[in-house]
Design a protein around this motif. Structure first.
Motif, PDB file in Angstrom:
ATOM      1  N   ALA A  46     107.914  55.595   5.694  1.00  0.00           N
ATOM      2  CA  ALA A  46     106.508  55.978   5.560  1.00  0.00           C
ATOM      3  C   ALA A  46     106.420  57.195   4.653  1.00  0.00           C
ATOM      4  O   ALA A  46     107.065  58.214   4.879  1.00  0.00           O
ATOM      5  CB  ALA A  46     105.919  56.283   6.928  1.00  0.00           C
ATOM      6  N   THR A  47     105.645  57.072   3.596  1.00  0.00           N
ATOM      7  CA  THR A  47     105.487  58.172   2.644  1.00  0.00           C
ATOM      8  C   THR A  47     104.016  58.508   2.496  1.00  0.00           C
ATOM      9  O   THR A  47     103.139  57.697   2.818  1.00  0.00           O
ATOM     10  CB  THR A  47     106.054  57.781   1.263  1.00  0.00           C
ATOM     11  N   PRO A  48     103.715  59.698   1.998  1.00  0.00           N
ATOM     12  CA  PRO A  48     102.298  60.065   1.813  1.00  0.00           C
ATOM     13  C   PRO A  48     101.556  59.152   0.841  1.00  0.00           C
ATOM     14  O   PRO A  48     100.344  59.025   0.902  1.00  0.00           O
ATOM     15  CB  PRO A  48     102.363  61.490   1.257  1.00  0.00           C
ATOM     16  N   GLU A  49     102.302  58.475  -0.049  1.00  0.00           N
ATOM     17  CA  GLU A  49     101.652  57.595  -1.020  1.00  0.00           C
ATOM     18  C   GLU A  49     101.161  56.295  -0.382  1.00  0.00           C
ATOM     19  O   GLU A  49     100.315  55.608  -0.939  1.00  0.00           O
ATOM     20  CB  GLU A  49     102.605  57.240  -2.171  1.00  0.00           C
ATOM     21  N   VAL A  50     101.722  55.955   0.762  1.00  0.00           N
ATOM     22  CA  VAL A  50     101.336  54.709   1.428  1.00  0.00           C
ATOM     23  C   VAL A  50     100.194  55.027   2.386  1.00  0.00           C
ATOM     24  O   VAL A  50     100.352  55.799   3.321  1.00  0.00           O
ATOM     25  CB  VAL A  50     102.524  54.089   2.204  1.00  0.00           C
ATOM     26  N   GLU A  51      99.046  54.424   2.107  1.00  0.00           N
ATOM     27  CA  GLU A  51      97.869  54.681   2.938  1.00  0.00           C
ATOM     28  C   GLU A  51      97.987  53.943   4.272  1.00  0.00           C
ATOM     29  O   GLU A  51      98.383  52.782   4.320  1.00  0.00           O
ATOM     30  CB  GLU A  51      96.620  54.207   2.198  1.00  0.00           C
ATOM     31  N   ALA A  52      97.656  54.637   5.348  1.00  0.00           N
ATOM     32  CA  ALA A  52      97.705  54.027   6.679  1.00  0.00           C
ATOM     33  C   ALA A  52      96.608  52.976   6.799  1.00  0.00           C
ATOM     34  O   ALA A  52      95.508  53.132   6.266  1.00  0.00           O
ATOM     35  CB  ALA A  52      97.518  55.095   7.740  1.00  0.00           C
TER      36      ALA A  52
END
Length: 99
Positions: A46-52
């Motif tokens: 999970a990275t900040p670039e991947v939107e939840a």
């Protein structure tokens, strides 16, 4: 390295007020350890670039207009009530006299 120990499972059982047998503790220790490991794996990717997302398919609610329809009169509402007084349903007290 296992984060979930039998002692932790027993402690969680006490907190949840669930009586666990030794066999259940052993089984749950393994199962919870697998769950924690899988959550750790997901956290790694999970990275900040991947939107939840809460749902994989975009959805929208379809609302109908909020229109007032036919209404019952107070007399119609109370006509089948077992007991009524002063235009209200009359029920027995459930909390005692402290009210």
């Amino acid at each position: 390295m296992s984060e979930i120990t039998p002692e932790l499972v027993r402690h969680l059982g006490v907190l949840a007020r669930i009586q666990l047998s030794d066999e259940e503790v052993e089984r749950l220790t393994g199962q919870l350890d697998v769950i924690v490991d899988n959550i750790a794996k997901v956290s790694e990717v999970a990275t900040p670039e991947v939107e939840a997302t809460s749902h994989p398919i975009p959805m929208s609610n379809i609302f109908r207009p909020d229109v007032v329809g036919d209404q019952l009169t107070p007399a119609e509402v109370l006509q089948n009530a077992p007991d009524a007084a002063d235009g209200r349903f009359r029920v027995t007290a459930i909390l005692g006299e402290e009210q």
